[in-house]
Enzyme design. Structure first.
Site, mmCIF file in Angstrom:
data_model
loop_
_atom_site.group_PDB
_atom_site.id
_atom_site.type_symbol
_atom_site.label_atom_id
_atom_site.label_comp_id
_atom_site.label_asym_id
_atom_site.label_seq_id
_atom_site.Cartn_x
_atom_site.Cartn_y
_atom_site.Cartn_z
ATOM 1 C CE LYS A 230 40.104 36.599 102.913
ATOM 2 N NZ LYS A 230 40.248 37.885 103.741
ATOM 3 C CE LYS B 287 41.079 41.322 97.325
ATOM 4 N NZ LYS B 287 40.783 40.687 98.691
ATOM 5 C CE LYS C 34 42.787 45.816 105.208
ATOM 6 N NZ LYS C 34 41.614 44.566 105.149
HETATM 7 N N1 AQP Z 1 41.955 44.717 95.443
HETATM 8 C C1 AQP Z 1 40.602 45.089 95.745
HETATM 9 N N2 AQP Z 1 39.847 45.841 94.724
HETATM 10 C C2 AQP Z 1 38.516 46.163 95.021
HETATM 11 N N3 AQP Z 1 38.154 46.173 96.186
HETATM 12 C C3 AQP Z 1 38.819 45.544 97.293
HETATM 13 N N4 AQP Z 1 38.721 45.344 98.460
HETATM 14 C C4 AQP Z 1 39.604 44.570 99.037
HETATM 15 N N5 AQP Z 1 40.607 44.434 98.315
HETATM 16 C C5 AQP Z 1 40.181 44.953 97.061
HETATM 17 C C6 AQP Z 1 37.306 45.624 99.346
HETATM 18 O O1 AQP Z 1 37.606 46.277 100.421
HETATM 19 C C7 AQP Z 1 36.647 45.859 101.517
HETATM 20 C C8 AQP Z 1 37.305 45.491 102.829
HETATM 21 O O2 AQP Z 1 37.572 43.899 102.695
HETATM 22 P P1 AQP Z 1 38.182 43.509 103.921
HETATM 23 O O3 AQP Z 1 39.127 44.273 104.707
HETATM 24 O O4 AQP Z 1 37.033 42.947 104.632
HETATM 25 O O5 AQP Z 1 38.848 42.092 103.336
HETATM 26 P P2 AQP Z 1 39.422 41.803 101.990
HETATM 27 O O6 AQP Z 1 38.635 41.814 100.750
HETATM 28 O O7 AQP Z 1 39.891 40.433 102.271
HETATM 29 O O8 AQP Z 1 40.375 42.994 101.936
HETATM 30 P P3 AQP Z 1 42.004 42.530 101.837
HETATM 31 O O9 AQP Z 1 42.902 43.946 101.771
HETATM 32 O O10 AQP Z 1 42.398 41.689 100.836
HETATM 33 O O11 AQP Z 1 42.449 42.047 103.239
HETATM 34 P P4 AQP Z 1 43.005 40.848 103.812
HETATM 35 O O12 AQP Z 1 44.325 40.505 102.947
HETATM 36 O O13 AQP Z 1 43.256 40.896 105.232
HETATM 37 O O14 AQP Z 1 42.075 39.624 103.374
HETATM 38 C C9 AQP Z 1 35.694 44.912 100.712
HETATM 39 O O15 AQP Z 1 34.318 45.290 100.370
HETATM 40 C C10 AQP Z 1 36.446 44.466 99.574
HETATM 41 O O16 AQP Z 1 35.476 44.055 98.396
#
Ligand code: AQP
Length: 329
Positions: A112, A195, A198
């Site tokens: 991140k 990956k 968001k």
């Molecule tokens: N690219 C991905 N492929 C498969 N699973 C994914 N998840 C997120 N991105 C992918 C799964 O979604 C759930 C929610 O995750 P989160 O919102 O708590 O944070 P994250 O994993 O960090 O998701 P983002 O979209 O990448 O958010 P940001 O950018 O804010 O950090 C989890 O179960 C995750 O595995």
């Protein structure tokens, strides 16, 4: 009845990665009879969202989208992290048994920060808060995407450390849950092949208006293999997204793979993207329609959250009391 716990951050619009890695599993498990707790990780989003109005809007949208995708409040307790104060208290108690070296090893922090999210203490220690989110409701399973495996392992480890420090074999303070990752679901790539995330601006939002959805899909990176040449589906982002949504063994996926490999049908990446567009419209048609209705009914959404918070607070009562007593408070 087995219990599940999971959550997503309201750090932006939910995307296909969140759906295929996490939400799809919640839907299957709620229909298999799991007692489900699915929350909106509002405190976690503070590590990346600094605009209060945007945060408020994101939180509301995540709840609406959970419901639109098919989470059923009769089977799944949906609640906001900031409506359950026990988790922040438990996070402190768990933080006090967490070696700093464990946070140093967490890959999500490094990923991140590398992508430009500020290197705050909140971000650095977020796996401890996540451990509290999980352990507070004593779930049997935590369904997540592959990228979250390490964080659930950290939660398991902190539960064991705490139990070792304060509990006894016969009377552990925390239940140690299992991580649940759908076999064959890799980390879903985004439009740029990294990956899908968001906060990386590379997402595919299932709720985009039709025209915008098509335009976004057409932007997915591909290599420069010409239409008449064979292509490798296994290294292509559009194929990965199609396969995640339709299923790797689905006849439509197998047929698409054949077309990639063919040399005599004039099949290009544009055709694959069109196939993905049509699949998205078909797969998410009912969710898109439900979302329109939910957007018009804020009273219903508020009611869901009130009931969800009540159930979640209730579920956290015993474990919080046990943890407090165990440490001497
Ligand atoms: N690219 C991905 N492929 C498969 N699973 C994914 N998840 C997120 N991105 C992918 C799964 O979604 C759930 C929610 O995750 P989160 O919102 O708590 O944070 P994250 O994993 O960090 O998701 P983002 O979209 O990448 O958010 P940001 O950018 O804010 O950090 C989890 O179960 C995750 O595995």
């Amino acid at each position: 009845m087995p219990r599940l716990l999971s959550g997503l951050q309201p750090s932006g619009q939910l995307h296909l990665g969140n759906y295929s890695g996490a939400i799809k599993q919640f839907l299957t498990l709620q229909d298999q009879g799991y007692e489900s707790y699915v929350f909106v990780a509002s405190y976690h989003a503070l590590t990346s969202v600094r605009d209060p109005q945007a945060l408020r809007a994101n939180i509301r949208q995540v709840v609406i989208d959970y419901l639109a995708f098919g989470l059923d409040p009769a089977k799944t307790n949906i609640y906001l992290q900031h409506d359950v104060p026990a988790v922040t208290e438990l996070a402190w108690l768990l933080g006090c048994v967490c070696p700093k070296s464990q946070m140093d090893k967490a890959v999500s922090y490094k990923d991140k920060v590398a992508k430009g999210i500020p290197a705050s203490i909140g971000l650095y220690t977020y796996p401890v808060l996540q451990a509290a989110d999980i352990l507070a409701v004593e779930p049997d399973v935590v369904p997540v995407g592959e990228d979250q495996r390490q964080n659930v392992e950290i939660a398991r480890d902190l539960a064991q450390r705490f139990n070792h420090a304060y509990g006894s074999e016969d009377n552990p303070v925390f239940k140690v849950p299992q991580v649940m990752i759908q076999p064959g679901t890799a980390v879903l790539p985004g439009l740029d092949g990294q990956k899908m995330s968001k906060s990386y601006g590379n997402t595919l939002d299932p709720f985009l208006p039709e025209k915008k959805l098509r335009k976004t899909i057409m932007k997915i990176v591909s290599d420069s293999t010409p239409v008449e040449a064979a292509k490798n589906p296994d290294t292509d982002t559009t194929f990965a997204l199609f396969s995640a949504l339709a299923g790797a063994d689905d006849p439509r996926t197998l047929e698409l793979a054949e077309k990639y490999r063919a040399t005599d049908i004039g099949f290009g990446y544009g055709h694959a993207k069109q196939a993905l567009f049509e699949l998205m419209l078909e797969h998410f048609g009912p969710a898109r329609a439900r979302r329109e209705e939910l957007m018009k009914d804020p009273g219903y959404v508020e009611g869901v959250l009130r009931d969800g918070a009540e159930a979640a607070n209730q579920a956290m009562t015993d474990v919080t009391a046990r943890a407090r007593a165990a440490v001497g408070l």
